[in-house]
Design an enzyme around this catalytic site. Structure first.
Site, PDB file in Angstrom:
ATOM      1  N   HIS A 199     -19.200 -10.209 -43.294  1.00 52.14           N
ATOM      2  CA  HIS A 199     -19.412 -10.567 -41.888  1.00 52.14           C
ATOM      3  C   HIS A 199     -19.475 -12.102 -41.802  1.00 52.14           C
ATOM      4  CE1 HIS A 199     -21.796 -11.029 -38.147  1.00 52.14           C
ATOM      5  NE2 HIS A 199     -21.415  -9.804 -37.838  1.00 52.14           N
ATOM      6  N   ASP A 226     -26.687  -9.096 -48.329  1.00 54.88           N
ATOM      7  CA  ASP A 226     -26.731  -8.949 -46.873  1.00 54.88           C
ATOM      8  C   ASP A 226     -26.883  -7.455 -46.598  1.00 54.88           C
ATOM      9  OD1 ASP A 226     -26.077  -8.356 -44.280  1.00 54.88           O
ATOM     10  OD2 ASP A 226     -24.307  -9.641 -44.189  1.00 54.88           O
ATOM     11  N   GLN A 251     -26.205  -3.754 -42.926  1.00 54.49           N
ATOM     12  CA  GLN A 251     -25.691  -2.383 -42.798  1.00 54.49           C
ATOM     13  C   GLN A 251     -26.224  -1.481 -43.903  1.00 54.49           C
ATOM     14  OE1 GLN A 251     -24.074  -1.511 -40.175  1.00 54.49           O
ATOM     15  NE2 GLN A 251     -23.419  -3.483 -39.362  1.00 54.49           N
ATOM     16  N   LYS A 254     -30.728  -2.876 -36.168  1.00 58.06           N
ATOM     17  CA  LYS A 254     -29.731  -1.959 -36.728  1.00 58.06           C
ATOM     18  C   LYS A 254     -30.393  -0.774 -37.412  1.00 58.06           C
ATOM     19  CE  LYS A 254     -26.266  -5.545 -37.626  1.00 58.06           C
ATOM     20  NZ  LYS A 254     -25.310  -5.403 -36.523  1.00 58.06           N
ATOM     21  N   CYS A 305     -16.362  -9.456 -36.405  1.00 53.35           N
ATOM     22  CA  CYS A 305     -16.904 -10.672 -37.050  1.00 53.35           C
ATOM     23  C   CYS A 305     -16.526 -10.707 -38.520  1.00 53.35           C
ATOM     24  CB  CYS A 305     -18.421 -10.772 -36.889  1.00 53.35           C
ATOM     25  SG  CYS A 305     -18.938 -10.966 -35.199  1.00 53.35           S
TER      26      CYS A 305
HETATM   27  N1  7TS Z   1     -24.095  -8.884 -41.820  1.00 51.75           N
HETATM   28  C1  7TS Z   1     -23.493  -7.721 -41.555  1.00 51.75           C
HETATM   29  C2  7TS Z   1     -22.887  -6.924 -42.666  1.00 51.75           C
HETATM   30  C3  7TS Z   1     -23.474  -7.251 -40.240  1.00 51.75           C
HETATM   31  O1  7TS Z   1     -22.880  -6.084 -39.970  1.00 51.75           O
HETATM   32  C4  7TS Z   1     -24.057  -8.023 -39.195  1.00 51.75           C
HETATM   33  C5  7TS Z   1     -23.968  -7.616 -37.758  1.00 51.75           C
HETATM   34  C6  7TS Z   1     -24.704  -9.208 -39.552  1.00 51.75           C
HETATM   35  C7  7TS Z   1     -24.680  -9.620 -40.863  1.00 51.75           C
HETATM   36  C8  7TS Z   1     -25.433 -10.033 -38.546  1.00 51.75           C
HETATM   37  O2  7TS Z   1     -26.566  -9.355 -38.110  1.00 51.75           O
HETATM   38  P1  7TS Z   1     -27.458  -9.894 -36.915  1.00 51.75           P
HETATM   39  O3  7TS Z   1     -28.404  -8.791 -36.626  1.00 51.75           O
HETATM   40  O4  7TS Z   1     -28.141 -11.123 -37.402  1.00 51.75           O
HETATM   41  O5  7TS Z   1     -26.509 -10.188 -35.781  1.00 51.75           O
HETATM   42  N2  7TS Z   1     -22.886  -6.769 -37.467  1.00 51.75           N
HETATM   43  C9  7TS Z   1     -22.439  -6.428 -36.251  1.00 51.75           C
HETATM   44  C10 7TS Z   1     -21.389  -5.533 -36.064  1.00 51.75           C
HETATM   45  O6  7TS Z   1     -20.794  -4.961 -36.970  1.00 51.75           O
HETATM   46  N3  7TS Z   1     -21.144  -5.398 -34.740  1.00 51.75           N
HETATM   47  O7  7TS Z   1     -22.002  -6.173 -34.087  1.00 51.75           O
HETATM   48  C11 7TS Z   1     -22.804  -6.821 -34.997  1.00 51.75           C
END
Ligand code: 7TS
Length: 408
Positions: A125, A202, A205, A228, A366
Site C-alpha cells: 500500500h 504492515d 489487513q 479495519k 493505493c
Molecule cells: N496498509 C495496508 C495494507 C492497507 O490496506 C491500508 C489501508 C493502509 C496501510 C493504511 O491504513 P490507514 O488505516 O492508515 O488508512 N487500505 C485501504 C484500502 O485497501 N482501501 O482503503 C484503505
C-alpha cells in the site's frame, strides 16, 4: 455452508447492514477499506461521551481518572491480544499510516545513514512505500523492492538476496490489500533477523483476519488500524520492541511525551508516552477495546472458517460465471478478491453494482506500483467479512451478469 457462526445474530449487531441503498438491500463488500461497527462499539463511544468524557493522565478529578483507567486498560488488552511482552510496547496512533510514518521518521533518525538500504515489496500500500521514500530522500538512503510473481506471491529468493550488510530495515505487508496475498511473515522475519536487519510488518489487513503473536513471530514492529477491525476510525497502533523503541527519538513533540520542559532543554517521557504527544483519541481507543472483546467472543476459529468459506465460494462462482479475470491467485489468500470483468472498465462496472446496492472498491487501491507491475490501471475488489453471506456473493455474481449485459 457449514459454519459455527449465528449469522443472523451477528448481522443484527451491525445496524448499518440492514439498510437499503438505491432501494436495494446493502451488500457491503468493502471491508478492506473499513469494516462496519457493531452496536457494542457504537454504544461504547456514546457511553464515553455521555458518562465520562475527560482528558487522560492529567486530572486528579474523578472523570479524568475513570477515562485514564479505561484508556490504559485498552492498552493492556491490545498488548495482550498481540502477546506483547509488556504493555508499554503498545503505542496508540491514528492508524497504520501514522504508525509507519512514526517508525520511518524515528527509526530513520536513529539508525539510517547515507548509503543504507530499506527494502519494501512491490505489493505494498502507498502507506508502506511513501514514508520510506521520504526517509530515503532525507537520509540519501536507497529503497529496494522485492519483486512479485504473476500469481501475487512475493519472490522469496529474490528477497533474501536483496538483503545486504547495508540493509537497515525491511517493511512488508502481512496481507496485501489489493491482491489478498498472505505473505510468509514468519519466514521473512526469520531471514531478516538472521542477517541482523529490523523488519516492520504492515498489519492493516492482517489483524482483522486472524490472531497475531508478536513474540512467537519475533516481530520488531507491527502496525494496525482499529477501523479495519470493527473498531472506530481514528485509532490504531504500533507494537514496537522495547529495546528498539528506547533507542528511537520521539516523533512529535508536545504534551504527554515529556518528563520536564525548560527553555534550556527538555527530557522525554518513558514508553509508551514518549511516542504519544498530545491528547489521544480516548473514546476511539475504548471503542477498539470493545471491538477486540467482540471478536474474541465470536471466536477466531469461527471467523477464519467463515471468511475462508466465503473466499472459496466467491472464487468458485466467479470461475463458473466466466468472463472474469481474478488478479492475485496466491495459494494463501485472505478473504478478498481483486478482479476484472473482461472488456469492461472497473469504474463502469463498480457504478452499476452500486446502483444494485453492492459496495465494492474500484481503482488502484493505493497500490499503483503493483498495478503498474500487472499493467492495469486498477481492479474491482470485493473484500469479505465474517458477517457476509453466500447469498450476498450470489447477488454480486448476478450484478456482474447485469454489467456484462449492459456493456458487452
Ligand atoms: N496498509 C495496508 C495494507 C492497507 O490496506 C491500508 C489501508 C493502509 C496501510 C493504511 O491504513 P490507514 O488505516 O492508515 O488508512 N487500505 C485501504 C484500502 O485497501 N482501501 O482503503 C484503505
Amino acid at each position: 455452508m457449514n459454519t459455527k457462526l449465528d449469522l443472523n445474530a451477528i448481522r443484527n449487531d451491525f445496524p448499518i447492514l440492514s439498510q437499503k441503498v438505491h432501494g436495494k438491500p446493502l451488500v457491503y463488500f468493502d471491508n478492506a477499506a473499513t469494516t462496519q461497527k457493531p452496536q457494542q462499539v457504537i454504544n461504547a463511544l456514546v457511553d464515553y461521551y455521555k458518562g465520562y468524557n475527560a482528558n487522560v493522565h492529567r486530572g486528579v478529578h474523578h472523570l479524568s481518572q475513570v477515562a485514564t483507567e479505561a484508556y490504559e486498560d485498552v492498552r493492556k488488552k491490545m498488548a495482550s491480544f498481540l502477546n506483547a511482552a509488556d504493555s508499554s510496547e503498545l503505542i496508540f496512533t491514528r492508524g497504520t499510516t501514522e504508525s509507519i510514518n512514526m517508525v520511518a521518521f524515528s527509526f530513520g533518525e536513529a539508525f539510517v545513514n547515507e548509503g543504507d538500504e530499506i527494502i519494501v515489496s512491490t505489493i505494498e500500500h502507498h502507506s508502506n512505500i511513501v514514508p520510506w521514500q521520504m526517509l530515503c530522500q532525507r537520509k540519501k538512503a536507497i529503497l529496494k523492492v522485492i519483486p512479485v510473481f504473476d500469481n501475487g506471491v512475493l519472490d522469496f529468493e529474490a528477497y533474501t538476496k536483496l538483503i545486504t550488510n547495508r540493509t537497515k530495515l525491511v517493511a512488508v505487508a502481512h496481507i496485501s490489500n489489493a491482491l489478498g496475498t498472505i505473505n510468509p511473515i514468519a519466514e521473512m522475519i526469520k531471514v531478516a533477523h538472521e542477517k541482523g536487519v529490523a523488519i516492520l510488518i504492515d498489519g492493516a489487513q492482517g489483524l482483522p483476519h486472524g490472531k497475531v503473536d508478536v513474540q512467537a513471530l519475533d516481530c520488531y514492529f507491527y502496525c494496525f488500524s482499529g477501523h479495519k477491525m470493527y473498531g472506530p476510525l481514528g485509532i490504531g497502533g504500533l507494537y514496537g520492541r522495547k529495546s528498539l523503541l528506547d533507542q528511537m527519538p520521539p516523533y512529535q513533540g508536545g504534551g504527554e511525551m515529556i518528563k520536564e520542559v525548560s527553555f534550556k532543554g527538555t527530557t522525554f517521557n518513558e514508553l509508551p508516552y514518549k511516542f504519544e504527544a498530545g491528547t489521544p483519541s480516548i473514546a476511539d481507543a475504548i471503542g477498539l477495546g470493545v471491538a477486540i472483546d467482540y471478536l474474541d467472543n465470536i471466536g477466531w476459529d469461527a471467523i477464519e472458517a467463515q471468511e475462508h468459506a466465503l473466499l472459496q465460494y466467491a472464487t468458485e462462482q466467479m470461475i463458473k460465471e466466466g468472463g472474469i479475470t481474478i488478479i492475485g491467485t496466491a495459494p494463501h489468500k485472505a478473504s478478498l478478491i481483486s478482479f476484472l470483468v473482461d472488456g469492461i472498465h472497473p469504474f463502469d462496472a463498480g457504478t452499476i453494482l452500486d446502483q444494485l446496492g453492492i459496495a465494492i472498491r474500484t481503482g488502484h487501491h493505493c497500490a499503483q506500483p503493483l498495478m503498474d507491475r500487472f499493467g492495469i490501471p486498477g481492479t474491482m475488489r470485493a473484500s469479505f467479512s465474517f458477517y457476509n453471506t453466500t447469498e450476498e456473493i450470489d447477488q454480486l455474481i448476478a450484478g456482474i451478469r447485469r454489467v456484462k449485459q449492459m456493456f458487452l
